[in-house]
Write an enzyme that holds these catalytic residues in place. Structure first.
Site, PDB file in Angstrom:
ATOM      1  CD  GLU A   1      -8.752-142.780   4.147  1.00 18.04           C
ATOM      2  OE1 GLU A   1      -8.362-142.212   3.121  1.00 18.04           O
ATOM      3  OE2 GLU A   1      -9.945-142.767   4.531  1.00 18.04           O
ATOM      4  CB  CYS A   2      -7.987-141.877  10.801  1.00 19.22           C
ATOM      5  SG  CYS A   2      -8.036-140.854  12.290  1.00 19.22           S
ATOM      6  N   GLY A   3      -8.614-144.325  12.049  1.00 23.46           N
ATOM      7  CA  GLY A   3      -9.032-145.420  12.905  1.00 23.46           C
ATOM      8  C   GLY A   3      -8.541-146.751  12.384  1.00 23.46           C
TER       9      GLY A   3
ATOM     10  CB  ALA B   1      -1.950-142.456   6.018  1.00 22.30           C
TER      11      ALA B   1
END
Length: 471
Positions: free
Chosen positions: A334-336, A437
């Site tokens: 996720e993200c990072g 994502a």
């Protein structure tokens, strides 16, 4: 089982009004006095929740009606209250601010769901009598919200405080429970979403202790305790405290990359993995030379950009992770974590190589590139979610895609019906058994997440046993 749940919602008229300072200092002061405090954070925020957790000495759980729904909010609150004496719930933004003009999913709505009294902290900068007007408006705006007290913040001096107290005493039937002056400097530095993550603060415990001292000096914490103890709970059923099963030696091992680069995790997500029989192993992408033998990997969000040099220099770990993914290791990022699995991260014109599974490079911008709740429709095959599944999540990032070259076997699995995603209204880039994502999900609102991660870990564990190899 507990039949009463002493509790307070700390709310403000806007973001940046002092909610975290009051919540943090109050939790720390009460803990110093021997009380067990159950901390909660309204909304999807990780950073404030981390500080509250550190102050309380126990996990801080997120109460987010959008992500999980009101019924799960109530059960999560009562189950995680456990053996606590008092719960402190920090709100977000202004009390009545929500997703729309009706205040849907606001702190006010959460307070009604939990039948919790509310204490407002009010920024009094360059205002006197108007403070009384603002508080009176807050009281009358929705009389079903139980506002029981106010704390003044950013008070300029004794005369300033005296006038505001007199105004509130004349027009509002709530007590003023403290007045925090303008303080020189700050021991709580801010970055991005608000506070610096506590893991990166050079003197985190001293900062919390100083905040507790400020609250003790300027706030009536006994008065706040009385308000918390007066809370009713007719719609709160005493749930059984969370009891996690003992880890099975046969359960799949799910690695969690958890270090100063990757810090953003909901404790509820860990609990849901444990409930399904998984064993969790913390891993550092900064210091370990290779990925340990795991059956799946979860990479949360964080600030890889502030650790870009160390992440890039740990070549052996990046290579071992890339090799494991090519072999079929299930990975959810996720993200990072998405940025880490990309080709490179560009900061100030300097390019730092990352894992390189996804041929995407990211840059860091000065302004947020996406901020808010997301709604996702799963429209293509991927390792974790069935096609047609709808997901709710949130995104907050300063990074953006600067180059993208699709490769064979890679595709986007999510269509964004709300939010930005990675690019062109798409999110959830998938390759082999890896999915990454920008959208963060909460396991209470998305049980498919934990189901999918554990199911894939079990399948990979069986495959390794059949082949007689390690990942």
């Amino acid at each position: 089982m507990k039949k009463s749940f002493p509790r307070l919602v700390i709310a403000g008229l806007k973001g940046g009004s002092g909610k975290t300072t009051l919540s943090l200092g109050l939790i720390a002061a009460w803990r110093e006095d021997g009380f067990a405090i159950a901390p909660f954070k309204k909304g999807p925020d990780y950073i404030d929740a981390g500080w509250l957790s550190r102050a309380a000495g126990r996990p801080c759980y997120n109460l987010d009606p959008f992500l999980t729904g009101n019924n799960r909010i109530r059960s999560s609150f009562t189950e995680h209250f456990a053996d606590a004496d008092i719960a402190v719930i920090e709100g977000n933004r202004g009390l009545y601010d929500g997703m729309d003009s009706s205040g849907t999913f606001s702190t006010a709505e959460l307070s009604k769901t939990l039948q919790s009294p509310v204490v407002l902290i009010i920024d009094c900068t360059k205002a006197t009598r108007t403070v009384g007007a603002m508080l009176l408006g807050m009281l009358k705006f929705d009389r079903r919200v139980s506002i029981k007290g106010a704390v003044l913040n950013q008070v300029a001096g004794a005369r300033h405080e005296k006038i505001i107290r007199e105004v509130i005493g004349n027009c509002c039937d709530v007590p003023v429970l403290g007045a925090i002056p303008k303080l020189p400097g700050t021991h709580l530095s801010e970055r991005h979403m608000g506070l610096t993550p506590f893991q990166e603060h050079p003197e985190v415990d001293r900062a919390i202790s100083l905040t507790a001292d400020v609250i003790r000096k300027y706030v009536d914490i006994e008065g706040l305790s009385e308000i918390a103890m007066s809370a009713s709970g007719s719609n709160l059923r005493a749930g059984r405290p969370i009891a996690l099963p003992d880890a099975s030696p046969a359960g799949p091992v799910i690695g969690i990359i958890r270090d100063s680069a990757f810090q953003f995790y909901y404790p509820e997500n860990f609990e849901e993995l444990l409930k399904r029989g998984a064993r969790l192993l913390e891993v550092s992408a900064l210091t370990e030379k290779r990925l340990p033998d795991v059956d799946a990997l979860y990479i949360g969000g964080g600030f890889p950009e502030t650790n870009s040099i160390a992440l890039a220099q740990n070549v052996s770990f990046r290579r071992s992770l890339r090799k494991a993914i090519e072999f079929g290791l299930p990975v959810y990022a996720e993200c990072g974590g998405l940025m880490y699995l990309g080709r490179s991260l560009v900061l100030d014109r300097q390019r730092y190589p990352m894992v390189g599974i996804f041929p995407i490079s990211f840059s860091l911008e000065k302004k947020p590139q996406a901020h808010g709740y997301t709604m996702v429709r799963v429209n293509r095959r991927n390792p974790f979610y069935t096609k047609g599944t709808s997901l709710k999540g949130h995104e907050f990032h300063y990074s953006k895609v600067i180059d993208y070259a699709p490769k064979e076997g890679m595709h986007f699995a999510f269509h964004m019906t709300r939010g930005q995603g990675i690019m062109d209204g798409m999110d959830g880039v998938s390759y082999k058994n890896a999915l990454a994502a920008y959208t963060h999900v909460h396991a209470y609102g998305t049980p498919e997440w934990a189901d999918g991660l554990v199911k894939n870990a079990e399948a990979f564990q069986r495959r390794k046993r059949r082949l007689g190899v390690k990942a």
